[in-house]
Design a protein around this motif. Structure first.
Motif, short mmCIF file in Angstrom:
data_model
loop_
_atom_site.label_atom_id
_atom_site.label_comp_id
_atom_site.label_asym_id
_atom_site.label_seq_id
_atom_site.Cartn_x
_atom_site.Cartn_y
_atom_site.Cartn_z
N ASN A 114 0.82 -1.22 0.00
CA ASN A 114 0.00 0.00 0.00
C ASN A 114 0.85 1.26 0.00
N GLY A 115 1.90 1.29 0.78
CA GLY A 115 2.79 2.44 0.79
C GLY A 115 2.49 3.47 1.86
N SER A 116 1.33 3.31 2.52
CA SER A 116 0.99 4.16 3.68
C SER A 116 0.91 5.65 3.34
N ASP A 121 8.66 5.24 5.04
CA ASP A 121 9.46 4.02 4.83
C ASP A 121 8.67 3.00 4.01
N LYS A 122 7.38 2.90 4.29
CA LYS A 122 6.56 1.92 3.56
C LYS A 122 6.43 2.30 2.08
N TYR A 123 6.45 3.60 1.82
CA TYR A 123 6.40 4.09 0.44
C TYR A 123 7.66 3.68 -0.31
N GLU A 124 8.80 3.87 0.35
CA GLU A 124 10.08 3.46 -0.27
C GLU A 124 10.08 1.95 -0.51
N TYR A 125 9.56 1.22 0.44
CA TYR A 125 9.48 -0.25 0.28
C TYR A 125 8.62 -0.61 -0.93
N LYS A 126 7.51 0.09 -1.09
CA LYS A 126 6.62 -0.17 -2.24
C LYS A 126 7.37 0.01 -3.55
N LEU A 127 8.13 1.11 -3.65
CA LEU A 127 8.86 1.39 -4.89
C LEU A 127 9.96 0.35 -5.13
N GLN A 128 10.63 -0.04 -4.05
CA GLN A 128 11.65 -1.10 -4.18
C GLN A 128 11.01 -2.42 -4.59
N TRP A 129 9.88 -2.72 -3.97
CA TRP A 129 9.18 -3.97 -4.27
C TRP A 129 8.81 -4.02 -5.75
N LEU A 130 8.40 -2.87 -6.28
CA LEU A 130 8.02 -2.81 -7.70
C LEU A 130 9.25 -2.99 -8.60
N GLN A 131 10.43 -2.59 -8.12
CA GLN A 131 11.66 -2.86 -8.88
C GLN A 131 11.94 -4.35 -8.94
N VAL A 132 11.77 -5.02 -7.80
CA VAL A 132 11.97 -6.47 -7.77
C VAL A 132 10.93 -7.15 -8.66
N LEU A 133 9.69 -6.63 -8.60
CA LEU A 133 8.63 -7.18 -9.45
C LEU A 133 9.04 -7.10 -10.92
N HIS A 134 9.63 -5.99 -11.29
CA HIS A 134 10.09 -5.82 -12.68
C HIS A 134 11.03 -6.95 -13.09
N ASP A 135 12.00 -7.25 -12.22
CA ASP A 135 12.94 -8.32 -12.53
C ASP A 135 12.22 -9.67 -12.61
N TYR A 136 11.25 -9.80 -11.73
CA TYR A 136 10.49 -11.06 -11.68
C TYR A 136 9.66 -11.24 -12.95
N LEU A 137 9.03 -10.16 -13.40
CA LEU A 137 8.21 -10.26 -14.61
C LEU A 137 9.08 -10.47 -15.85
N LYS A 138 10.24 -9.84 -15.83
CA LYS A 138 11.18 -10.01 -16.95
C LYS A 138 11.61 -11.48 -17.03
N ALA A 139 11.93 -12.05 -15.86
CA ALA A 139 12.35 -13.46 -15.83
C ALA A 139 11.19 -14.37 -16.23
N THR A 140 9.99 -14.00 -15.85
CA THR A 140 8.81 -14.77 -16.27
C THR A 140 8.66 -14.69 -17.79
N GLY A 141 8.87 -13.49 -18.32
CA GLY A 141 8.76 -13.28 -19.77
C GLY A 141 9.80 -14.05 -20.56
N ASP A 142 10.91 -14.38 -19.93
CA ASP A 142 11.92 -15.21 -20.61
C ASP A 142 11.41 -16.64 -20.83
N ARG A 143 10.40 -17.03 -20.03
CA ARG A 143 9.92 -18.41 -20.10
C ARG A 143 8.67 -18.56 -20.96
N THR A 144 7.85 -17.49 -21.01
CA THR A 144 6.61 -17.57 -21.79
C THR A 144 6.18 -16.17 -22.22
N ASP A 145 5.45 -16.10 -23.33
CA ASP A 145 4.94 -14.79 -23.76
C ASP A 145 3.46 -14.64 -23.44
N LYS A 146 2.89 -15.62 -22.76
CA LYS A 146 1.46 -15.53 -22.43
C LYS A 146 1.30 -15.41 -20.91
N ILE A 147 1.26 -14.15 -20.46
CA ILE A 147 1.23 -13.88 -19.02
C ILE A 147 0.03 -13.01 -18.69
#
Lengths: 260, 260
Positions: A114-116, A121-147
């Motif tokens: 939510n980011g509060s 601090d929770k806002y910064e965590y949200k933005l960091q979490w979204l950076q990790v999500l980016h890497d996660y989605l990119k890695a998912t996209g390496d395996r399939t194009d139907k997400i």
DNA sequence: GCTCTCCCAG
DNA sequence: CTGGGAGAGC
């Protein structure tokens, strides 16, 4: 294939509403957020009795995600480190991500922080979490194009998605959050598929419990489905079902249903 | 005249069950205990809408008593000091007594202290409170000979009133508690009127929430009506209504109804 | 077990 | 406002 997302704000409190909804609205996959319960205490039987297979990742009191599927799913993956390794283990302490595959579709169910308050601090965590999500989605996209990503994003993409004009200091509508949505998700090619069917404002999926938010239709559209281009043309329909928000003791969110 | 007593274990939580019960079981006076709410927050309208007049004495979190009457009552008196003066003011800090008159009957609604454990400070308080009650009932008897005391007495008069044999260390069945019931109440001439109609055991008004107390019928008869001899022959019927204890999220007590 | 309060979170 | 938790009381 029908894929629904619903932040239930406690699956134990909402179990009956969810089973009633599933009986009236059978879907292939239901993605839940804020289950707020450890796996051992998850109320499995009401949903298993309806024929659903359950894939869950929960914790005490906060967060928690679950996938219900009418047919078994494959390659169930909990958290980010399942794909990105221990480097991101710290972002799996909060149970906010679960993914699995049905037929040829990789379904990623997310509960974005939510980011509060902007700058907290929770806002910064949200933005960091979204950076990790980016890497996660990119890695998912390496395996399939139907997400299909879906869940509670705790970000209103633009001001059509909020009942009022927003300020830069509004959590869920601040420039940095919207920029993160763009950079970490949309720039990977993901499409907010609700907008394929509805271009106008006034469509909301969450209303604050406080100050009669729902009675006055002071809502936000923060629960979304994002599709890769390879799935875009398969989307037949995407709609918010406002009915559960009208029940007694409802979740503050209501389901959004995508039909592929 | 029908006079019912019901320890509701929070009137706010139980308001709907109480209104449903009153609609199915109209009584002239309903005596409630453990309302657990300050007077300002008492949910008056559900009961006033049914035509009842409310006389209440509550506190935050604990205790609290109320009288509901279909016709206005007179001479409403809250606590013991209304009759005994400031000497007993300390025993009015906990809201456990309210009395009022309907027609020619003085109705005294009591929530006797539980006592916690035999020998504890709360146990001593219970015995002291019953001494003050004695003085209060004596003073009441100086004004009228037609008195109905009812409420949650937290004492089982004898072992017919408990699902098992009791030990001297059982709270609600200890010798000193039963002796106090005899000395402070029965010796003034009051009659446990339920026993005019039912001589056998196995009649209970309270079942512990824990360990399936109700499912296994491990009950106690601790909610009573006591009448003065002048009213004894007017009693037509006295019965425990077990139905509310079977509802979802019930009080641990169920109503007892006296018909005069 | 099921209340309540108070606290935190959203 | 509505969750869950902790601790007290019964």
């Amino acid at each position: 294939m029908k894929i629904a997302t619903w932040n239930v704000n406690s699956i134990r409190t909402r179990a009956e509403q969810v089973t009633n909804w599933l009986q009236a609205n059978p879907v292939d996959v239901l993605c839940l957020q804020e289950t707020k319960v450890v796996d051992r205490d998850f109320p499995r039987s009401p949903f298993e009795d309806l024929g659903y297979h359950l894939y869950i990742s929960g914790q005490k009191s906060y967060n928690g995600v679950a996938l219900f599927s009418q047919t078994p799913m494959s390659d169930v993956a909990i958290g980010f480190s399942s794909l990105l390794g221990d480097a991101v283990a710290e972002f799996d302490l909060q149970k906010r991500a679960i993914a699995a595959t049905l037929e040829d579709v990789r379904i990623v169910n997310l509960y974005v922080p939510n980011g509060s308050a902007v700058g907290s601090d929770k806002y910064e965590y949200k933005l960091q979490w979204l950076q990790v999500l980016h890497d996660y989605l990119k890695a998912t996209g390496d395996r399939t194009d139907k997400i299909c990503i879906c869940g509670d994003f705790n970000i209103a993409p633009d001001d059509r998605d909020v009942y009022r004009d927003t300020k830069d200091t509004d959590i869920m509508a601040s420039p940095a959050e919207r920029e993160a949505l763009q950079t970490q998700i949309l720039d990977l090619g993901f499409i907010d598929i609700f907008r394929k069917f509805h271009e106008d404002g006034g469509h909301y999926s969450w209303w604050d419990y406080r100050r009669g938010g729902f009675a006055n239709n002071r809502g936000w559209r923060i629960d979304h489905h994002y599709l890769t281009p390879a799935l875009r043309d398969r989307a037949r329909h995407c709609a918010i079902d406002i009915a559960p928000r009208r029940l007694e003791r409802p979740s503050d969110h209501t389901p959004v249903v995508l039909e592929l």
